[in-house]
Design an enzyme around this catalytic site. Structure first.
Site, PDB file in Angstrom:
ATOM      1  N   TYR A 441       0.894  -1.097  -0.044  1.00 59.00           N
ATOM      2  CA  TYR A 441      -0.188  -0.040   0.095  1.00 59.00           C
ATOM      3  C   TYR A 441       1.021   1.256   0.043  1.00 59.00           C
ATOM      4  O   TYR A 441       1.951   1.432   0.134  1.00 59.00           O
ATOM      5  CB  TYR A 441      -0.943   0.004   1.053  1.00 59.00           C
ATOM      6  N   GLU A 442       0.056   2.395  -0.535  1.00 69.19           N
ATOM      7  CA  GLU A 442       0.874   3.730  -0.836  1.00 69.19           C
ATOM      8  C   GLU A 442       2.085   3.617  -1.784  1.00 69.19           C
ATOM      9  O   GLU A 442       3.046   4.356  -1.823  1.00 69.19           O
ATOM     10  CB  GLU A 442       1.573   4.352   0.546  1.00 69.19           C
ATOM     11  N   GLY A 443       1.604   2.677  -2.901  1.00 69.46           N
ATOM     12  CA  GLY A 443       2.533   2.540  -3.754  1.00 69.46           C
ATOM     13  C   GLY A 443       3.362   1.309  -3.732  1.00 69.46           C
ATOM     14  O   GLY A 443       4.380   1.174  -2.585  1.00 69.46           O
TER      15      GLY A 443
END
Length: 596
Positions: A441-443
């Site tokens: 998550y968050e890239g």
């Protein structure tokens, strides 16, 4: 059951001895960020995380969040809501927020050790307040005055929480494909309609209101990422004067069933003409979103760090107690029926790997946060610009490497337990499962790699890389006659030179074929992380020698640095070899032939 003890000594060393944070804070005008204040924050943060959050970690994993289909309500695990009330009562929610909105006004880096402690103690719980900070940053930088007045105060106080609503079922990283729409209304608000998935803390029972920051398209939006706007959509309708209305047309449609972080509510959120307000300029939502995203990416890096440290603590304790066989060179504890497994070289390899990645990674992560403060608060414009370039360059490295190392360290620590690590009662398998999400998550790591090489190096002509290489050379030059770090200066200079040469070679190849960037990105990212960590280990040894730390502490830093340079830094050789490999090694196989 795994336990957690905040590593205050090493946190203080990283902040004060290596980074000289107290001096930096005073220089930037944070008069209240004295050593006494920061020590009090560390001590109280340790007490809260060790006694309140850590005991709930296993509870959250075993019971998880529950979802009521009829109402869309989410109930968090037992004790989570009460822990959040203590968090708010202690003033932790506004620790690094501006005083004009009810915060304590401390620098961003002052809150980083607390963030690490929270994530190590209870990662799932820590996800609930995590994105409130991102929402606060977006409003501070892009919100209108009335939005800041109405929404920031309850967010800073912790009475409300925030989310980031980006991903859609058909649209992950490629936000240009998103379909959520926002229709202008006569009162200046917007009716937001669409479905978002993977929304952390999208619904819960901590607070009465949740502020969703939602990416959507206006009716006249151009296609692709240039047509995205950002909207503020509260769970409870909020008028411009702050008056609360009824329930907004936003509802949790489901909870995701996940590999880990069971105590964190990962929601499907449905917006059905929900009242929202535009943040920033129309079609400029990505700019505001990245204000949140960069902060969140550094924060997720700290999640990997926190889990690594907790895993190391437990693996080390077990290795000191577990008796198994004799050392190959002869009994080390002849009074015992067998030696503790910490005498065995392979166990030491795993523990030292964790120690090197945790302690070096802590300095690297804290430095990233300190750069955020410098970029926003330094008095000199050139210094702010340089810090901004450097933090932009280091953010994907911190996020990706600390989380990838988090997976590595939790697995190493589990391995120290042997079969017992696979059994739930010791808590190690939970740490390994929880760590896995941090690389996603968050890239994802792949996205961080493309951001680093494609945007921060190629598109921005490597301003951040140049600043990093300058810092390395400045350190090496200043310590040329320092016997304490002499053994590290030569290898560090050599690695820095190779880093620069490797970057140039990739750039030359990318001129002929842009796919070269994608092919090299992952290996370049990891190469960069290992060189950056070599720099921070050399600096840590120098700082330890110059400090008032005990000789045992100094010896520990020096020997761990030696281990890192001898046994982990050589990983750069494999990454360099992979980068040098022809692009055809990735592209020659036809997609239909993968299962041939």
């Amino acid at each position: 059951m795994s336990t957690y003890k905040a590593p205050l000594a090493d946190m203080r060393f990283a902040l004060f001895d290596v980074l000289d944070a107290e001096t930096q804070f005073q220089r930037m005008g944070f008069a209240d960020a004295s050593r006494d204040v920061l020590d009090a924050v560390l001590e109280e943060g340790a007490r809260f995380t060790e006694t309140v959050l850590a005991p709930l970690n296993r509870v959250g994993d075993e019971i998880g969040c529950s979802y009521d289909k009829a109402s869309g309500a989410v109930t968090t695990p037992p004790g989570f809501k009460q822990a959040y009330a203590q968090y708010v009562e202690g003033g932790w929610a506004g620790l690094v927020s501006p005083t004009e909105f009810g915060g304590q006004g401390l620098p961003h880096a002052a809150g980083v050790p607390l963030k690490e402690m929270i994530d190590a103690a209870n990662l799932a719980w820590g996800n609930f307040p995590l994105l409130s900070h991102g929402a606060t940053e977006a409003l501070l930088h892009h919100g209108e005055a009335w939005q800041q007045e109405v929404f920031l105060k309850p967010l800073v106080e912790g009475r409300w929480t925030g989310t980031m609503c980006l991903t859609e079922p058909h649209c992950g990283t490629d936000l240009g494909l998103l379909k959520t729409r926002a229709e202008p209304q006569d009162d200046g608000s917007y009716a937001v309609t669409g479905t978002k998935i993977f929304i952390t803390a999208g619904e819960h029972d901590f607070t009465d209101n949740i502020v969703h920051l939602v990416l959507a398209r206006l009716p006249d939006a151009p296609a692709g990422s240039k047509g995205i706007s950002l909207f503020l959509v509260p769970k409870v309708r909020v008028a411009r004067d702050g008056t609360l209305g009824g329930a907004n047309a936003v509802r949790c449609g489901a909870l995701e069933h996940k590999m880990g972080i069971h105590g964190s509510a990962t929601c499907v959120m449905n917006f059905d003409g929900a009242q929202g307000y535009l943040i920033g300029q129309p079609h400029k939502g990505l700019m505001a979103m990245f204000t949140m995203m960069n902060t969140a990416r550094l924060a997720v890096g700290l999640q990997g760090l926190g889990l690594s440290d907790r895993a190391l603590q437990n693996g080390l304790n077990y290795a000191r107690e577990r008796l198994q066989m004799r050392a190959l060179s002869g009994a080390k504890f002849p009074d015992k029926p067998a030696d503790p497994i910490i005498v065995h070289p392979d166990v030491r390899r795993m523990l030292l790997t964790c120690k090197a990645l945790v302690e070096g990674g802590r300095v690297m992560g804290y430095h990233g946060a300190l750069l955020v403060d410098v970029a926003h608060h330094a008095s000199d414009a050139a210094e702010r610009e340089r810090a901004d370039a450097l933090v932009g360059f280091m953010t994907p490295i911190v996020k990706a490497c600390l989380t990838e190392w988090g997976v590595e360290c939790t697995y190493h620590a589990l391995q120290c337990y042997g079969g017992h690590g696979y059994i739930a009662e010791h808590g190690m398998e939970q740490l390994a499962r929880d760590a896995r999400i941090t690389t996603l998550y968050e890239g994802t790591t792949g996205i961080q790699a493309l951001d680093l090489l494609g945007r921060k190096v190629m598109q921005q002509q490597g301003a951040g890389l140049r600043a990093m290489l300058e810092d390395i050379e400045t350190f090496c030059a200043a310590n040329a006659g320092n016997a304490a770090v002499a053994e590290f200066i030569g290898p560090l200079r050599e690695q820095a030179a190779q880093w620069q040469q490797l970057t140039m070679k990739i750039g030359q190849r990318a001129v002929a074929d842009a796919d070269e960037v994608g092919a090299a990105a992952y290996d370049y990212l990891m190469y960069s992380g290992y060189v950056a960590l070599a720099y921070w280990w050399a600096r840590s040894v120098a700082a330890a020698e110059a400090s008032a730390q005990t000789q045992a502490f100094k010896d520990g830093k020096r020997e761990t640095a030696r281990f890192y340079y001898a046994r982990i830094l050589p990983r750069t050789l494999a990454h360099a070899q992979a980068i040098a490999a022809p692009l055809s090694t990735l592209t020659a196989l036809d997609a239909d032939a993968f299962d041939a």
